[in-house]
Structure formats: C-alpha cells, structure tokens
Write an enzyme that holds these catalytic residues in place. Structure first.
Site, PDB file in Angstrom:
ATOM      1  N   ARG A  60       0.853  -1.190   0.000  1.00  0.00           N
ATOM      2  CA  ARG A  60       0.000   0.000   0.000  1.00  0.00           C
ATOM      3  C   ARG A  60       0.885   1.235   0.000  1.00  0.00           C
ATOM      4  O   ARG A  60       1.998   1.221   0.564  1.00  0.00           O
ATOM      5  CB  ARG A  60      -0.865   0.033   1.263  1.00  0.00           C
ATOM      6  CG  ARG A  60      -2.027  -0.929   1.238  1.00  0.00           C
ATOM      7  CD  ARG A  60      -3.115  -0.455   0.258  1.00  0.00           C
ATOM      8  NE  ARG A  60      -4.266  -1.334   0.270  1.00  0.00           N
ATOM      9  CZ  ARG A  60      -4.513  -2.272  -0.652  1.00  0.00           C
ATOM     10  NH1 ARG A  60      -3.695  -2.458  -1.654  1.00  0.00           N
ATOM     11  NH2 ARG A  60      -5.607  -3.002  -0.573  1.00  0.00           N
ATOM     12  N   HIS A 105      -1.430   0.748  -9.765  1.00  0.00           N
ATOM     13  CA  HIS A 105      -2.165  -0.166  -8.871  1.00  0.00           C
ATOM     14  C   HIS A 105      -2.845  -1.297  -9.672  1.00  0.00           C
ATOM     15  O   HIS A 105      -4.068  -1.449  -9.646  1.00  0.00           O
ATOM     16  CB  HIS A 105      -3.201   0.595  -8.027  1.00  0.00           C
ATOM     17  CG  HIS A 105      -3.576  -0.150  -6.771  1.00  0.00           C
ATOM     18  ND1 HIS A 105      -3.899   0.453  -5.584  1.00  0.00           N
ATOM     19  CD2 HIS A 105      -3.689  -1.486  -6.531  1.00  0.00           C
ATOM     20  CE1 HIS A 105      -4.189  -0.459  -4.674  1.00  0.00           C
ATOM     21  NE2 HIS A 105      -4.079  -1.656  -5.234  1.00  0.00           N
TER      22      HIS A 105
HETATM   23  C1  OXD Z   1      -6.075  -5.536  -3.234  1.00  0.00           C
HETATM   24  C2  OXD Z   1      -5.360  -4.669  -4.177  1.00  0.00           C
HETATM   25  O1  OXD Z   1      -6.311  -5.172  -2.080  1.00  0.00           O
HETATM   26  O2  OXD Z   1      -5.471  -4.886  -5.398  1.00  0.00           O
HETATM   27  O3  OXD Z   1      -6.458  -6.629  -3.665  1.00  0.00           O
HETATM   28  O4  OXD Z   1      -4.681  -3.744  -3.770  1.00  0.00           O
END
Ligand code: OXD
Length: 310
Positions: free
Chosen positions: A225, A273
């Site tokens: 993240r 992402h």
């Molecule tokens: C998830 C993402 O949480 O793609 O699956 O970040």
C-alpha cells in the site's frame, strides 16, 4: 433488497453494476450515489468509499471490498465498526500478483532499466548479472498470497526470504520473524518486495531507517500500500545512490497526481495499482458467490479480520 456499488470511476461502476445484475438477479443493483431506498440496501460493494458514505445505509449486512485488502474501507472514521467486511480474492488474483512480482523482480535482477537506457541511445553493451541463485530477494509479509509469490520466486531459483510477525514461511523460503528478525532480513535483501497489509503497525514501515539497512544498490518493489512508504525517504535513498531503483504500484494518493516526482524519476517505475487488478467479470463472480454464501449463513470465508487489514 438492494446492493450499492462504488468504485470511484463511473465507467467501472457501470460495468460492475451490469455484471452483478446478471449474477445476483434477486437483488436490485444501484449506484452508491443513487441508491433509491437506503433502508433496502443490504450490501455495499466498494473500493475506497468516501468518508461517511457507508454509514448512510442503516440496514447493511456487510461491506464488500473488491480487493484483498480492506484498509480502504477501514479508513472511514464513520464506518459502523460492527459491520463485517468481505474481501475479494481467489486464484485469479493470486496468479496476477505472482506474475507481477516475478516480472518486476526479474526486471531488477536483469537490470532491464539499464538495457532500456542503452537502447534509447542505440548503444550496444552487454552486461553480466548474477544468476538467480546468487540474488537474494526478501518479501515483507507472508500471508497466503505473499507465500504464493515467494514460491514462484523460489521456483525461478531466487534465494528468497520472507519476513512476517510470526515467521510464517513457505517451502524453500528462509523465514525471519518480528522486530528481532528484521535487521538480518534487511541486510540480505538485494531486492525488497513489500506485500504487507496496511495496519497501524505497518504504516510508514518503508522509511529511511529500513532503507539504510538494505545493502547498497538494493531495489524496492512496493505492491503493498502507498501508506507503507515514506515517499521523501525513498527519493533521498535513490538520489544518494544507496538504493538503485524502485517499482511502485501503490501510492498515498491514487491516482498518482500528474506532477508527482515519482512519475519522472529515472530510477522509479510506476504502475497504476495493477499488481493484482482483477478483471470485472472474474471479480464480480467472486463477489456474487461471497454475497450468496453470506446471505445464506450470515458469514463466509471471505470475512476479513480488521486487525490484520485483510
Ligand atoms: C487488493 C489490491 O487489495 O489490489 O487486492 O490492492
């Protein structure tokens, strides 16, 4: 009985609405921002819903994250804390992440950025890189999906280690546990791959102190993240030459603002992402199966543990 959908992108939301209408005909499927009778809404299928948004539905049975992580739901200060959150995962998502990790570990391992730069100058120069068995890769996070990625790296021959709270590991992966195991794990990680969930304990974990413990010339891949990474510390570590490159899939602000320095930094590869970005048809079928199962029994395997962040 209805379900609302929020994906932060109108076209994507419309796609998911159309798919869920077909898969769950017993529900009315509505846009989160045009929900009709709010009291009739039983499930909210979301990615990063706006603060206060979920609390508008008094009879929700569960929130459904269309990703494996649930931090983007939990960050809402007004989220009713009793609500179960269902996560979306499955073989398709695991496979995508395995591909992403293998691709970018190999790209760093074989210095792809260097040969790309040679090509841009029509410059013929052969470079020798070590074989995979002599390249030490460290994965932060050893959940089920990370273990699958670790096994993929092992199968490619990489000398792979995994760091987690408890020292969980996978076959062929050297385990390191908790704060005590971290310095040794970092000292051996020439390519560091972050696959941690975002929790209060892991926020900002990719910082100057961690980078300083990596070997000189190490590379970073962050598919965890954006909240894991202290951005200024990464820029400093790259600009000082201590780190040689980074591949970043996740960001503190998404979409990454067009004027963000990461976009143009010569040692950073940005991906939007997509590491385990699921195609809507597959994702919607997993979501529909989870909602059906939850509707039948009041629970299902997909219920997330908010403390773990997934
Ligand atoms: C998830 C993402 O949480 O793609 O699956 O970040």
């Amino acid at each position: 009985m209805s379900i609302v959908v929020y994906l932060g992108d109108d076209a994507e939301t419309r796609d998911w609405i159309a798919l869920l209408e077909r898969l769950l005909p017993e529900f009315e499927i509505r846009d989160f921002d045009d929900p009709g009778d709010r009291a009739a809404v039983e499930y909210a299928v979301v990615w990063a819903p706006p603060a206060g948004g979920i609390a508008r539905f008094p009879n929700l049975k569960a929130v459904v994250s269309i990703g494996a992580g649930v931090d983007h739901v939990l960050r809402d200060p007004d989220l009713p804390r009793h609500l179960p959150i269902l996560r979306t995962t499955g073989p398709d998502m695991v496979q995508r992440l395995r591909e992403y990790v293998a691709l970018h570990v190999l790209a760093h391992h074989r210095d792809l950025a260097v040969t790309d730069a040679f090509q841009a100058r029509a410059h013929w120069q052969q470079i020798v890189t070590p074989v995979a068995g002599k390249r030490r890769v460290g994965i932060m996070g050893m959940g089920q999906i990370a273990r699958a990625c670790a096994r993929t790296l092992v199968s490619l021959g990489f000398d792979t280690a995994g760091w987690s709270r408890s020292g969980t590991s996978a076959e062929g992966v050297t385990p390191y546990a908790g704060p005590d195991g971290l310095p040794e794990f970092l000292a051996r990680s020439e390519i560091l791959v972050c696959l941690l969930p975002l929790t209060p304990e892991t926020r900002d974990i990719l910082n100057a102190a961690i980078f300083a413990r990596l070997p000189k010339g190490a590379r970073l891949i962050n598919a965890g993240r954006g909240g894991h990474l202290v951005e200024a510390d990464l820029l400093e570590a790259l600009d000082s030459g201590h780190l040689a490159g980074a591949t970043l899939d996740v960001f503190r602000t998404e979409p990454l603002p067009t004027d963000h320095p990461f976009w143009r930094h010569p040692s950073i590869r940005v991906t939007p992402h997509v590491a385990s970005y699921i195609d809507p048809a597959t994702g919607a079928s997993v979501v529909a199966a989870n909602i059906r199962s939850f509707q039948r029994t009041g629970t299902c395997e997909a219920v997330a543990d908010p403390k773990r962040g997934y």
